[in-house]
Write an enzyme that holds these catalytic residues in place. Structure first.
Site, PDB file in Angstrom:
ATOM      1  N   HIS A 130       0.833  -1.202   0.000  1.00 54.10           N
ATOM      2  CA  HIS A 130       0.000   0.000   0.000  1.00 54.10           C
ATOM      3  C   HIS A 130       0.871   1.256   0.000  1.00 54.10           C
ATOM      4  O   HIS A 130       0.619   2.198  -0.766  1.00 54.10           O
ATOM      5  CB  HIS A 130      -0.922  -0.030   1.228  1.00 54.10           C
ATOM      6  CG  HIS A 130      -1.697   1.219   1.437  1.00 54.10           C
ATOM      7  ND1 HIS A 130      -2.933   1.426   0.885  1.00 54.10           N
ATOM      8  CD2 HIS A 130      -1.407   2.334   2.148  1.00 54.10           C
ATOM      9  CE1 HIS A 130      -3.367   2.618   1.233  1.00 54.10           C
ATOM     10  NE2 HIS A 130      -2.471   3.193   2.015  1.00 54.10           N
ATOM     11  N   GLU A 131       1.893   1.272   0.838  1.00 58.18           N
ATOM     12  CA  GLU A 131       2.786   2.441   0.909  1.00 58.18           C
ATOM     13  C   GLU A 131       3.556   2.617  -0.398  1.00 58.18           C
ATOM     14  O   GLU A 131       3.738   3.749  -0.874  1.00 58.18           O
ATOM     15  CB  GLU A 131       3.740   2.320   2.099  1.00 58.18           C
ATOM     16  CG  GLU A 131       3.051   2.255   3.454  1.00 58.18           C
ATOM     17  CD  GLU A 131       2.075   3.390   3.703  1.00 58.18           C
ATOM     18  OE1 GLU A 131       2.265   4.497   3.181  1.00 58.18           O
ATOM     19  OE2 GLU A 131       1.083   3.156   4.419  1.00 58.18           O
ATOM     20  N   HIS A 134       1.522   4.361  -2.970  1.00 60.85           N
ATOM     21  CA  HIS A 134       1.524   5.820  -2.819  1.00 60.85           C
ATOM     22  C   HIS A 134       2.723   6.421  -3.546  1.00 60.85           C
ATOM     23  O   HIS A 134       2.608   7.467  -4.188  1.00 60.85           O
ATOM     24  CB  HIS A 134       1.581   6.223  -1.348  1.00 60.85           C
ATOM     25  CG  HIS A 134       0.285   6.092  -0.621  1.00 60.85           C
ATOM     26  ND1 HIS A 134      -0.876   6.714  -1.034  1.00 60.85           N
ATOM     27  CD2 HIS A 134      -0.035   5.425   0.516  1.00 60.85           C
ATOM     28  CE1 HIS A 134      -1.854   6.430  -0.199  1.00 60.85           C
ATOM     29  NE2 HIS A 134      -1.372   5.639   0.760  1.00 60.85           N
TER      30      HIS A 134
END
Length: 180
Positions: A130-131, A134
């Protein structure tokens, strides 16, 4: 696409900042607001990742100091076809993770020691994926610009109160700072 959105956000927020500067100090206030906004944006563009990592006392890790965590991030970055970001741990029992940096080539990911201890390797991989998303989508640049402009508006509100800007301008700026 996020780069265009970030540019539009930056232009809109800088215009708002200049308008507030105009309310406080006329044309001179608008020009000062523009110079301050430009300076803050340039500083944030180049240094925001370092500032946030320092603020959390994050320490960079490698395979010798955090082998499983680092291998997970490296494998995910390679699978995503992106450069491996710098990898940090924050000594904190609270579970948290974040990504920072202006682009994939100058990015970092950080996770707290609590998160790393709490999650299975598969769960940790999900959080770090998820990071990394980003970073790949350049969301971190948008977040950095937004935070910088919000800080600038807050600073402008403080100047208005300190230097006695007219009451209407101070009220408008204070309301905007609270809204952000």
């Amino acid at each position: 696409m996020n780069t265009i959105k970030t540019g539009m956000l930056l232009a809109a927020m800088t215009a708002l900042f200049m308008g507030l500067g105009y309310l406080i100090g006329g044309m001179g206030g608008a020009m000062i607001a523009f110079v301050v906004a430009a300076g803050m944006n340039l500083f944030a563009y180049w240094n925001a990742d370092k500032m946030v990592l320092r603020m959390y006392s994050a320490r960079e890790v490698d395979e010798a100091s955090a082998p499983n965590y680092v291998r997970i991030v490296k494998r995910l970055a390679q699978n995503a076809g992106m450069p491996v970001p710098k990898i940090y741990i924050i000594d904190n029992p609270q579970p948290n993770a974040f990504a920072t940096g202006r682009n994939p080539e100058n990015a970092a990911v950080a996770a707290t020691s609590g998160l790393i201890r709490m999650l299975s390797p598969e769960e940790l991989a999900g959080v770090m994926a998820h990071e990394l998303a980003h970073i790949k989508n350049r969301d971190t640049l948008t977040m950095t610009v937004t935070a910088t402009i919000a800080g600038a508006i807050s600073m402008l509100a403080n100047f208005a109160l300190f230097f006695g800007g007219n009451r209407n301008a101070g009220g408008i700026i204070g309301s905007l700072a609270l809204a952000i």
